[in-house]
Design a protein around this motif. Structure first.
Motif, PDB file in Angstrom:
ATOM      1  N   VAL A 256       0.814  -1.301   0.001  1.00 56.08           N
ATOM      2  CA  VAL A 256      -0.034  -0.191   0.019  1.00 56.08           C
ATOM      3  C   VAL A 256       0.901   1.299  -0.007  1.00 56.08           C
ATOM      4  O   VAL A 256       1.604   1.358   0.900  1.00 56.08           O
ATOM      5  N   ALA A 257       0.470   2.188  -1.041  1.00 54.95           N
ATOM      6  CA  ALA A 257       1.155   3.447  -0.932  1.00 54.95           C
ATOM      7  C   ALA A 257       0.281   4.602  -0.477  1.00 54.95           C
ATOM      8  O   ALA A 257      -0.842   4.548  -0.938  1.00 54.95           O
ATOM      9  N   LEU A 258       0.849   5.606   0.282  1.00 54.41           N
ATOM     10  CA  LEU A 258      -0.032   6.449   0.939  1.00 54.41           C
ATOM     11  C   LEU A 258       0.425   7.824   0.433  1.00 54.41           C
ATOM     12  O   LEU A 258       1.518   8.175   0.156  1.00 54.41           O
ATOM     13  N   LYS A 259      -0.672   8.528  -0.125  1.00 54.88           N
ATOM     14  CA  LYS A 259      -0.573   9.852  -0.722  1.00 54.88           C
ATOM     15  C   LYS A 259      -0.300  10.939   0.137  1.00 54.88           C
ATOM     16  O   LYS A 259       0.511  11.904  -0.598  1.00 54.88           O
ATOM     17  N   ASP A 260      -0.524  11.012   1.256  1.00 52.63           N
ATOM     18  CA  ASP A 260      -0.077  12.179   2.047  1.00 52.63           C
ATOM     19  C   ASP A 260       0.933  11.805   3.013  1.00 52.63           C
ATOM     20  O   ASP A 260       1.307  12.783   3.790  1.00 52.63           O
ATOM     21  N   LEU A 261       1.296  10.728   3.230  1.00 46.22           N
ATOM     22  CA  LEU A 261       2.559  10.579   4.176  1.00 46.22           C
ATOM     23  C   LEU A 261       3.647   9.635   3.597  1.00 46.22           C
ATOM     24  O   LEU A 261       3.369   8.896   2.795  1.00 46.22           O
ATOM     25  N   PRO A 262       4.934   9.950   4.077  1.00 53.79           N
ATOM     26  CA  PRO A 262       6.011   9.230   3.310  1.00 53.79           C
ATOM     27  C   PRO A 262       6.185   7.792   3.968  1.00 53.79           C
ATOM     28  O   PRO A 262       7.089   7.586   4.617  1.00 53.79           O
ATOM     29  N   GLU A 263       5.191   7.162   3.763  1.00 54.11           N
ATOM     30  CA  GLU A 263       5.259   5.700   4.268  1.00 54.11           C
ATOM     31  C   GLU A 263       4.801   4.689   3.189  1.00 54.11           C
ATOM     32  O   GLU A 263       3.932   5.186   2.106  1.00 54.11           O
ATOM     33  N   LEU A 264       5.305   3.410   3.182  1.00 57.66           N
ATOM     34  CA  LEU A 264       4.848   2.253   2.393  1.00 57.66           C
ATOM     35  C   LEU A 264       4.438   1.210   3.399  1.00 57.66           C
ATOM     36  O   LEU A 264       5.185   0.876   4.294  1.00 57.66           O
ATOM     37  N   TRP A 265       3.267   0.553   3.122  1.00 59.13           N
ATOM     38  CA  TRP A 265       2.731  -0.409   3.994  1.00 59.13           C
ATOM     39  C   TRP A 265       2.916  -1.880   3.345  1.00 59.13           C
ATOM     40  O   TRP A 265       2.536  -1.916   2.161  1.00 59.13           O
ATOM     41  N   GLU A 266       3.336  -2.843   3.948  1.00 57.17           N
ATOM     42  CA  GLU A 266       3.004  -4.175   3.626  1.00 57.17           C
ATOM     43  C   GLU A 266       2.237  -5.091   4.505  1.00 57.17           C
ATOM     44  O   GLU A 266       2.377  -5.087   5.755  1.00 57.17           O
ATOM     45  N   ILE A 267       0.943  -5.391   4.045  1.00 56.70           N
ATOM     46  CA  ILE A 267       0.049  -6.095   4.817  1.00 56.70           C
ATOM     47  C   ILE A 267       0.084  -7.590   4.459  1.00 56.70           C
ATOM     48  O   ILE A 267      -0.399  -8.031   3.171  1.00 56.70           O
ATOM     49  N   SER A 268       0.500  -8.616   5.309  1.00 58.90           N
ATOM     50  CA  SER A 268       0.692  -9.872   4.983  1.00 58.90           C
ATOM     51  C   SER A 268      -0.703 -10.438   5.199  1.00 58.90           C
ATOM     52  O   SER A 268      -1.291 -10.333   6.104  1.00 58.90           O
ATOM     53  N   TYR A 269      -1.274 -11.458   4.203  1.00 62.21           N
ATOM     54  CA  TYR A 269      -2.280 -12.257   4.397  1.00 62.21           C
ATOM     55  C   TYR A 269      -1.850 -13.708   4.540  1.00 62.21           C
ATOM     56  O   TYR A 269      -2.899 -14.433   4.296  1.00 62.21           O
ATOM     57  N   ASP A 270      -0.493 -14.129   5.036  1.00 61.98           N
ATOM     58  CA  ASP A 270      -0.218 -15.432   5.476  1.00 61.98           C
ATOM     59  C   ASP A 270      -0.762 -15.333   6.943  1.00 61.98           C
ATOM     60  O   ASP A 270      -0.110 -14.700   7.607  1.00 61.98           O
ATOM     61  N   PRO A 271      -1.400 -16.536   7.451  1.00 60.26           N
ATOM     62  CA  PRO A 271      -1.856 -16.582   8.838  1.00 60.26           C
ATOM     63  C   PRO A 271      -0.881 -16.887   9.734  1.00 60.26           C
ATOM     64  O   PRO A 271      -0.519 -16.569  10.834  1.00 60.26           O
ATOM     65  N   GLY A 272       0.538 -17.351   8.786  1.00 62.99           N
ATOM     66  CA  GLY A 272       1.730 -17.743   9.852  1.00 62.99           C
ATOM     67  C   GLY A 272       2.806 -16.450   9.613  1.00 62.99           C
ATOM     68  O   GLY A 272       3.933 -16.647  10.314  1.00 62.99           O
ATOM     69  N   ALA A 273       2.418 -15.187   9.343  1.00 66.29           N
ATOM     70  CA  ALA A 273       3.361 -14.168   9.303  1.00 66.29           C
ATOM     71  C   ALA A 273       4.024 -14.033  10.533  1.00 66.29           C
ATOM     72  O   ALA A 273       3.130 -13.988  11.785  1.00 66.29           O
ATOM     73  N   GLU A 274       5.191 -13.481  10.650  1.00 68.38           N
ATOM     74  CA  GLU A 274       5.906 -13.146  11.754  1.00 68.38           C
ATOM     75  C   GLU A 274       5.064 -12.043  12.662  1.00 68.38           C
ATOM     76  O   GLU A 274       4.822 -11.017  11.902  1.00 68.38           O
ATOM     77  N   ALA A 275       4.962 -11.737  13.991  1.00 65.83           N
ATOM     78  CA  ALA A 275       4.546 -10.842  14.857  1.00 65.83           C
ATOM     79  C   ALA A 275       5.120  -9.618  14.432  1.00 65.83           C
ATOM     80  O   ALA A 275       6.444  -9.480  14.153  1.00 65.83           O
ATOM     81  N   LEU A 276       4.703  -8.474  14.264  1.00 63.88           N
ATOM     82  CA  LEU A 276       5.318  -7.040  14.088  1.00 63.88           C
ATOM     83  C   LEU A 276       5.572  -6.338  15.406  1.00 63.88           C
ATOM     84  O   LEU A 276       4.390  -6.184  16.044  1.00 63.88           O
TER      85      LEU A 276
END
Length: 503
Positions: A256-276
């Motif tokens: 996900v790219a944000l139009k108003d903030l200098p951030e890039l998000w990555e959203i995992s849909y893997d149920p086994g994804a490591e905790a953040l």
């Protein structure tokens, strides 16, 4: 505060208060008393950004083809029409709310998915084209072998961002500018379920396993996750309009790219994804500290600049992004979680339409430009510019296929060059052919059939057509009448993420 803002708006434009009563009498039944939409689309400044005020006045006065809205020219004078235009381009105060409760309540099941072993037609289901016709808000399903329409149906208002397909190609998901997601059965030729994900939606993406659908919103500032049947799962507040969301299949994540903030998000849909990590961490290896599940939660990458648009490298580990008001781009490595290179990109690159191919044993990428008449070609290994290929003017779409020698680019943003497709030889990086089948009319958005035999271009006019070219000889094969066909999407190319097509 809300009353004060309304009072100030009334002072700035005295017509608004009078027009509100007129709106309630003439428009609210279809467009909603709060202007959030109903049978008709939402009438908010955020949703009308591409519709100029004179055109909005013409629609009120004369209506438009293919809609239920009547023409009001016999009932309203020009001053009343002008007042309605000013009203619908003014902000709603207080700002409209659209969250989990509203999303859940909006879901409509039209019919259950039929138990089909094969499609209800004889065409190859992987060589279908889904054609979005903006002229009268319809979609045509086209047989890519016979080049004949199979079915045509009314869509939601102003589909945007390109339809997305389930991994097997049976279902297609549409996102409209005013927030509606629709799930359509390509085998049964019927809409199954719809839900309103937001008030102004940028685009949507489908996970590579077909289990999740995500919508990116301008208004409210959020991304919303659904299951494959468009049941609400989760809303994530972004604090910014969302520029775009795409599926990174090998990573099992949405980016996900944000139009108003200098951030890039990555959203995992893997149920086994490591905790953040979500707070102070004493020992990361021992998980001592504050953590949240990695599944369907964002991993944030801080950037130096905002990304308005982006493009994946073929391995999906790197994102190439750029600002809409800058002259450079940046390459962000999703594992390193920072920018690793800066690119010199003139004008306004349209990276969402970028493509890659092999040239002299090396991978290159190219992007059209929305401001300058140029296609920029970069070496993916070094991120050095190989060539700025001059075109007839600013263009929106760049397409190819492994089977094609050429990268096909339009110049649809140019008053002089909008009627011509230019073909760039992918090895010499020279324009070697120009196609102008209808001088003076806009020609854009090429898409290939799954075998690479035909290249279909849109005659981007209300009484337009798909113009079919033989991809090898470049001769015109056929014209298929359409109502402003703004895009066409081949099922097979999309689900296999074919080189040279958009994702």
């Amino acid at each position: 505060m809300s009353r004060m803002l309304l009072f100030l708006l009334a002072l700035l434009c005295p017509m608004l208060s009078l027009s509100q009563s007129l709106y309630e009498a003439r428009c609210a039944a279809c467009h909603g008393a709060d202007r959030l939409g109903g049978m008709g689309p939402a009438l908010l400044p955020e949703n009308l950004s591409r519709l100029k005020k004179p055109e909005a006045a013409r629609v009120i006065r004369d209506s438009r083809p293919g809609v239920q809205m009547p023409a009001f020219k016999a009932e309203l004078n020009e001053q009343q029409i002008a007042g309605l235009v000013e009203l619908i381009y003014s902000p709603v105060v207080p700002a409209p709310k659209w969250g989990e409760a509203e999303i859940r309540a909006s879901r409509v099941v039209h019919r259950q998915s039929p138990d089909l072993q094969k499609p209800r037609f004889s065409a190859d289901p992987l060589n279908l084209f889904v054609v979005v016709e903006a002229g009268d808000h319809h979609v045509t399903i086209l047989d890519g072998d016979r080049l004949e329409p199979i079915h045509r149906f009314a869509s939601r208002y102003a589909l945007h961002g390109g339809p997305k397909f389930s991994p097997d190609g049976r279902y297609v998901y549409f996102a409209s500018r005013d927030g509606w997601l629709s799930k359509y059965d390509l085998w049964g030729l019927e809409t199954l379920v719809e839900v309103r994900a937001g008030i102004n939606t940028r685009n949507a993406a489908v996970s590579s396993d077909g289990k999740y659908v995500i919508a990116a919103n301008y208004l409210p500032h959020s991304v919303v996750v659904f299951d494959s049947d468009l049941n609400f799962l989760k809303e994530l507040k972004t604090g910014s309009r969302v520029s775009a969301v795409y599926d990174a299949a090998p990573r099992r994540s949405f980016v996900v790219a944000l139009k108003d903030l200098p951030e890039l998000w990555e959203i995992s849909y893997d149920p086994g994804a490591e905790a953040l990590p979500a707070g102070l961490i004493h020992d990361f290896r021992m998980q001592e500290g504050a953590f949240v599940p990695g599944f369907l939660n964002p991993r944030r990458t801080r950037l130096e600049e905002v990304l308005d648009d982006f493009f994946f490298t073929p391995d999906y580990n790197q994102v190439v992004g750029a600002q809409r008001d800058g002259r450079r781009g940046q390459v962000v490595h999703l594992d390193v979680r920072r920018a690793i290179a800066t690119l010199e990109l003139p004008g306004l690159p349209h990276l969402g339409s970028g493509i890659t191919w092999e040239r002299d044993g090396r991978r290159v990428m190219a992007t059209p430009n929305l401001r300058d008449g140029v296609v920029t070609v970069l070496d993916v290994a070094t991120w050095k510019t190989l060539k700025q290929v001059p075109t007839l003017g600013p263009g929106f779409f760049l397409r190819s296929l492994v089977a094609s020698r050429y990268a096909w680019v339009d110049s649809m943003m140019s008053p002089q060059g909008r009627d011509t497709l230019q073909l760039i030889d992918k090895q010499t990086l020279e324009v070697v052919a120009r196609l102008t089948p209808e001088p003076g009319k806009t020609l854009a958005h090429v898409e290939f059939d799954r075998h690479g035999r035909y290249a279909l271009a849109s005659l981007w006019e209300h009484d337009g057509a798909l113009i079919v070219f033989d991809a090898a000889t470049l001769k015109e094969v056929k014209r298929i009448p359409m109502k402003k066909p703004v895009g066409k999407y081949n099922v097979g190319n999309k689900i296999r993420r074919a080189e040279g097509t958009s994702h």
